[in-house]
Design a protein around this motif. Sequence first.
Motif, mmCIF file in Angstrom:
data_model
loop_
_atom_site.group_PDB
_atom_site.id
_atom_site.type_symbol
_atom_site.label_atom_id
_atom_site.label_comp_id
_atom_site.label_asym_id
_atom_site.label_seq_id
_atom_site.Cartn_x
_atom_site.Cartn_y
_atom_site.Cartn_z
ATOM 1 N N ARG A 105 -3.595 0.372 -3.110
ATOM 2 C CA ARG A 105 -3.088 -0.972 -2.803
ATOM 3 C C ARG A 105 -2.821 -1.706 -4.111
ATOM 4 O O ARG A 105 -3.688 -1.786 -4.975
ATOM 5 N N VAL A 146 0.846 -1.192 0.000
ATOM 6 C CA VAL A 146 0.000 0.000 0.000
ATOM 7 C C VAL A 146 0.880 1.240 0.000
ATOM 8 O O VAL A 146 1.857 1.322 0.747
ATOM 9 N N GLU A 161 -6.214 -0.971 -6.267
ATOM 10 C CA GLU A 161 -7.434 -0.487 -5.632
ATOM 11 C C GLU A 161 -7.076 0.790 -4.891
ATOM 12 O O GLU A 161 -5.929 0.979 -4.498
ATOM 13 N N TYR A 162 -8.071 1.657 -4.687
ATOM 14 C CA TYR A 162 -7.796 2.871 -3.932
ATOM 15 C C TYR A 162 -8.849 3.071 -2.848
ATOM 16 O O TYR A 162 -9.969 2.571 -2.930
ATOM 17 N N SER A 163 -8.437 3.798 -1.832
ATOM 18 C CA SER A 163 -9.319 4.184 -0.742
ATOM 19 C C SER A 163 -9.049 5.649 -0.458
ATOM 20 O O SER A 163 -7.888 6.042 -0.272
ATOM 21 N N GLU A 165 -14.255 2.533 1.529
ATOM 22 C CA GLU A 165 -13.945 1.147 1.177
ATOM 23 C C GLU A 165 -13.030 1.130 -0.044
ATOM 24 O O GLU A 165 -12.985 2.084 -0.819
ATOM 25 N N TRP A 166 -12.320 0.011 -0.206
ATOM 26 C CA TRP A 166 -11.429 -0.147 -1.362
ATOM 27 C C TRP A 166 -12.265 -0.207 -2.638
ATOM 28 O O TRP A 166 -13.278 -0.896 -2.697
#
Length: 142
Positions: A36, A23, A95-97, A102-103
């Motif tokens: 991530r 991450v 993936e992003y947050s 949430e992802w």
Amino acid sequence: MEPDGWLVVGIPTNFFASASPHVHRGPLLGAPADVRFTPVGFRWDYGDGTSATAETGGSSWAALNLPEFSETSTSHVFEQTGTLTIRLVVSYSAEYSFAGSEWRPVQGLLEVPASPITAIADRAGTVLVAESCSTDPGGPGC
């Protein structure tokens, strides 16, 4: 790769690589943002005109509890002698947050090349011995 830096024509050479999720964190518009990256594929170019893909990076013979030169899910059998350059590209999904959400998936893959391996492929002869190499590791041909 196993063996390290050389291979025997006609016998499996084992390739394996490790990659793990990671991450990256930082601020975005004054709020925390995370991306991530997760490894999802490994593409080997064996330098002999063939290639293969796998979902995992494989494992060493020892980790698999296999004797040397055993076939594995990531091994390759070379058919010709010569000096080869073997390349690996690891594909990562992302993936992003943002701000603790949430992802959420990012479309596409990030492909990251590893450092190439140069290896020498040659033929090997056999010798007749009274005992196996596991019984007498110092014997001829062991």
